[in-house]
Design an enzyme around this catalytic site. Structure first.
Site, PDB file in Angstrom:
ATOM      1  N   ASN A 112      38.759  41.923  38.904  1.00  0.00           N
ATOM      2  CA  ASN A 112      37.983  43.150  38.698  1.00  0.00           C
ATOM      3  C   ASN A 112      37.928  43.862  40.051  1.00  0.00           C
ATOM      4  O   ASN A 112      37.231  43.413  40.971  1.00  0.00           O
ATOM      5  CB  ASN A 112      36.573  42.830  38.193  1.00  0.00           C
ATOM      6  CG  ASN A 112      35.751  44.085  37.955  1.00  0.00           C
ATOM      7  OD1 ASN A 112      35.846  45.066  38.684  1.00  0.00           O
ATOM      8  ND2 ASN A 112      34.928  44.061  36.921  1.00  0.00           N
ATOM      9  N   ASP A 134      33.191  43.622  44.458  1.00  0.00           N
ATOM     10  CA  ASP A 134      32.110  42.652  44.290  1.00  0.00           C
ATOM     11  C   ASP A 134      32.584  41.414  43.529  1.00  0.00           C
ATOM     12  O   ASP A 134      31.863  40.427  43.434  1.00  0.00           O
ATOM     13  CB  ASP A 134      30.883  43.278  43.607  1.00  0.00           C
ATOM     14  CG  ASP A 134      31.237  44.180  42.438  1.00  0.00           C
ATOM     15  OD1 ASP A 134      32.419  44.233  42.045  1.00  0.00           O
ATOM     16  OD2 ASP A 134      30.321  44.847  41.905  1.00  0.00           O
ATOM     17  N   HIS A 135      33.807  41.453  43.008  1.00  0.00           N
ATOM     18  CA  HIS A 135      34.459  40.299  42.408  1.00  0.00           C
ATOM     19  C   HIS A 135      35.569  39.810  43.335  1.00  0.00           C
ATOM     20  O   HIS A 135      36.034  40.546  44.211  1.00  0.00           O
ATOM     21  CB  HIS A 135      35.115  40.662  41.070  1.00  0.00           C
ATOM     22  CG  HIS A 135      34.174  41.049  39.993  1.00  0.00           C
ATOM     23  ND1 HIS A 135      33.920  40.261  38.886  1.00  0.00           N
ATOM     24  CD2 HIS A 135      33.425  42.183  39.820  1.00  0.00           C
ATOM     25  CE1 HIS A 135      33.073  40.866  38.088  1.00  0.00           C
ATOM     26  NE2 HIS A 135      32.749  42.035  38.636  1.00  0.00           N
ATOM     27  N   ASN A 183      31.787  39.061  31.907  1.00  0.00           N
ATOM     28  CA  ASN A 183      30.360  39.384  32.016  1.00  0.00           C
ATOM     29  C   ASN A 183      29.506  38.355  31.271  1.00  0.00           C
ATOM     30  O   ASN A 183      28.512  38.700  30.618  1.00  0.00           O
ATOM     31  CB  ASN A 183      30.078  40.802  31.525  1.00  0.00           C
ATOM     32  CG  ASN A 183      30.178  41.820  32.646  1.00  0.00           C
ATOM     33  OD1 ASN A 183      29.657  41.610  33.739  1.00  0.00           O
ATOM     34  ND2 ASN A 183      30.861  42.933  32.392  1.00  0.00           N
ATOM     35  N   GLU A 205      38.258  47.349  35.564  1.00  0.00           N
ATOM     36  CA  GLU A 205      37.527  48.445  36.218  1.00  0.00           C
ATOM     37  C   GLU A 205      38.430  49.227  37.182  1.00  0.00           C
ATOM     38  O   GLU A 205      38.078  49.441  38.340  1.00  0.00           O
ATOM     39  CB  GLU A 205      36.287  47.918  36.950  1.00  0.00           C
ATOM     40  CG  GLU A 205      35.104  47.714  36.029  1.00  0.00           C
ATOM     41  CD  GLU A 205      33.771  47.729  36.767  1.00  0.00           C
ATOM     42  OE1 GLU A 205      33.116  48.797  36.775  1.00  0.00           O
ATOM     43  OE2 GLU A 205      33.380  46.692  37.329  1.00  0.00           O
ATOM     44  N   ASP A 227      34.235  35.535  35.740  1.00  0.00           N
ATOM     45  CA  ASP A 227      35.640  35.886  35.527  1.00  0.00           C
ATOM     46  C   ASP A 227      36.376  34.637  35.060  1.00  0.00           C
ATOM     47  O   ASP A 227      36.460  33.642  35.796  1.00  0.00           O
ATOM     48  CB  ASP A 227      36.248  36.425  36.819  1.00  0.00           C
ATOM     49  CG  ASP A 227      35.499  37.653  37.322  1.00  0.00           C
ATOM     50  OD1 ASP A 227      35.873  38.762  36.923  1.00  0.00           O
ATOM     51  OD2 ASP A 227      34.528  37.485  38.095  1.00  0.00           O
ATOM     52  N   ASP A 280      37.128  39.882  33.320  1.00  0.00           N
ATOM     53  CA  ASP A 280      35.692  39.874  33.599  1.00  0.00           C
ATOM     54  C   ASP A 280      34.968  39.786  32.262  1.00  0.00           C
ATOM     55  O   ASP A 280      34.848  40.777  31.548  1.00  0.00           O
ATOM     56  CB  ASP A 280      35.320  41.148  34.366  1.00  0.00           C
ATOM     57  CG  ASP A 280      33.831  41.244  34.646  1.00  0.00           C
ATOM     58  OD1 ASP A 280      33.074  40.338  34.248  1.00  0.00           O
ATOM     59  OD2 ASP A 280      33.422  42.253  35.262  1.00  0.00           O
TER      60      ASP A 280
END
Length: 259
Positions: free
Chosen positions: A7, A249-250, A151, A34, A220, A149
């Site tokens: 991501n 941030d991943h 989530n 993303e 992930d 991802d």
């Protein structure tokens, strides 16, 4: 065959970090989430110059998924079946034509916050569609994987501070139950098949010093069909990538398959 998921949290923001990681890690296939770009705005040339075929399913400013592959791709499709009115770009799949063809499905599962509310309803409905698509692909009895991802924090050990996530859509009982139903179709969760135990994360919030305190979560994932799981050699998290300039941030997660 090395397949990674990452991501990137915006291709424009990661225009230097993403190529730097590709040059270092050398995945045969990279599933991106993303990308936050329409298809025509994605900087294909940067990746084509590195030998990658580029396939995107983009959306302006939000969401967006992509496949980068050094191996030929066939039978490319975009969008998760089951809702013709869903305009969010969260799913792309293709068959990677290596020594053993592997169907790869790149996904960006909805976050779902705030709970309760329409975003959480959408998350659970999307997971029902994912379950149905997984059943269809499993019926073919061919190697395939679903990665990206999710989530979803599968268990408390997948968070540094599980108590902080109890009422979050990523760890709500309904979310975890939907994820378990998916796993129980017969998938192998690649990272856990290779690495048990806590303190393995793939996401750290930008705020509140989460990275410096290793206050992370693991969201992930690679889910492998039985035929694909038979090919699994390794699965790792490239945690050090968070140290690059302007990181996501991943961080990437990858599998190595005997294919």
């Amino acid at each position: 065959m090395k397949i990674a998921t990452f991501n990137i949290n915006g291709i424009k923001a990661r225009i230097n970090a993403l190529p730097a990681w590709l040059d270092e890690a050398q995945p045969d296939v990279a599933l991106l989430q993303e990308i936050k770009s329409v298809d025509e705005g994605f900087p294909r040339e940067i990746f084509e110059d590195r030998g990658y075929q580029v396939e995107t399913h983009g959306q302006k400013s939000f969401n967006g998924v992509a496949i980068l592959s050094k191996l030929p791709l066939e039978d490319i499709s975009r969008g998760l079946p089951g809702d013709a009115d869903d305009e969010q770009a969260r799913w792309i799949e293709a068959t990677v034509m290596g020594d053993t063809p592997i169907r790869v499905c790149g996904l960006y599962l909805p976050n779902g916050n705030p709970v309760p509310g329409p975003k959480y309803d959408y998350k659970l409905a999307w997971m029902q569609r994912l379950h149905a698509r997984a059943q269809t692909l499993l019926a073919a009895e061919e190697p395939f994987l679903m990665a990206g991802d999710y989530n979803i924090i599968p268990q408390d050990e997948d968070a540094r501070r599980p108590e902080a996530w109890q009422e979050d859509a990523l760890a709500r009982p309904e979310s975890r139950a939907a994820y378990r139903r998916l796993l129980n179709l017969g998938f192998t969760e690649a990272f856990r098949a290779r690495t048990p135990g806590p303190e393995h994360y793939s996401f750290w919030d930008y705020q509140a010093g989460a990275w410096n305190r290793d206050d992370g979560i693991r969201i992930d994932h690679f889910l492998l069909s039985p035929q694909c799981a038979d090919l699994l050699l390794d699965c790792q998290i490239d945690k050090h990538i968070r140290g690059l300039e302007k990181p996501s941030d991943h961080v990437p997660v990858w599998v190595e398959l005997a294919a």
